[in-house]
Design a protein around this motif. Sequence first.
Motif, PDB file in Angstrom:
ATOM      1  N   THR A  35       0.825  -1.205   0.000  1.00  0.00           N
ATOM      2  CA  THR A  35       0.000   0.000   0.000  1.00  0.00           C
ATOM      3  C   THR A  35       0.860   1.255   0.000  1.00  0.00           C
ATOM      4  OG1 THR A  35      -1.730  -1.212   1.152  1.00  0.00           O
ATOM      5  CG2 THR A  35      -1.874   1.176   1.218  1.00  0.00           C
ATOM      6  N   GLN A  38       2.223   1.856  -3.328  1.00  0.00           N
ATOM      7  CA  GLN A  38       1.184   2.337  -4.241  1.00  0.00           C
ATOM      8  C   GLN A  38       0.828   3.802  -3.978  1.00  0.00           C
ATOM      9  OE1 GLN A  38      -1.723  -0.869  -3.542  1.00  0.00           O
ATOM     10  NE2 GLN A  38      -1.511  -1.336  -5.727  1.00  0.00           N
ATOM     11  N   ARG A  40      -0.161   5.253  -0.967  1.00  0.00           N
ATOM     12  CA  ARG A  40      -1.271   5.479  -0.048  1.00  0.00           C
ATOM     13  C   ARG A  40      -0.798   5.313   1.401  1.00  0.00           C
ATOM     14  NH1 ARG A  40      -6.346   2.260  -1.773  1.00  0.00           N
ATOM     15  NH2 ARG A  40      -7.257   3.756  -0.340  1.00  0.00           N
ATOM     16  N   ASP A  42      -1.608   6.769   4.121  1.00  0.00           N
ATOM     17  CA  ASP A  42      -2.667   6.782   5.134  1.00  0.00           C
ATOM     18  C   ASP A  42      -3.214   5.378   5.364  1.00  0.00           C
ATOM     19  OD1 ASP A  42      -3.631   6.925   2.485  1.00  0.00           O
ATOM     20  OD2 ASP A  42      -5.511   7.829   3.116  1.00  0.00           O
ATOM     21  N   LEU A  43      -3.490   4.657   4.295  1.00  0.00           N
ATOM     22  CA  LEU A  43      -4.000   3.296   4.409  1.00  0.00           C
ATOM     23  C   LEU A  43      -2.892   2.337   4.849  1.00  0.00           C
ATOM     24  CD1 LEU A  43      -6.337   1.353   4.159  1.00  0.00           C
ATOM     25  CD2 LEU A  43      -5.869   1.196   1.702  1.00  0.00           C
TER      26      LEU A  43
END
Length: 70
Positions: A35, A38, A40, A42-43
């Motif tokens: 993640t 990619q 992101r 926060d996730l």
Amino acid sequence: LARRGAYAEARALLEPLIARHPGDVEALQLLGVVTLQQGRPDLAEVELRRALALNPAHAIANSNLGLVLS
């Protein structure tokens, strides 16, 4: 897959694995790495914190969380 940059493919394998085995710390921390790669963070933080909630001493997950937070 993640090492080769095939992040979408890695995610496609990890998500069903985690759905079947929600306590799999290694899968959760790998999903956090994917993640993050990619774009992101926060996730990724959420996924890494889930892993660490299960095993607070997991050194790799702690290190990866540090990367996310830096």
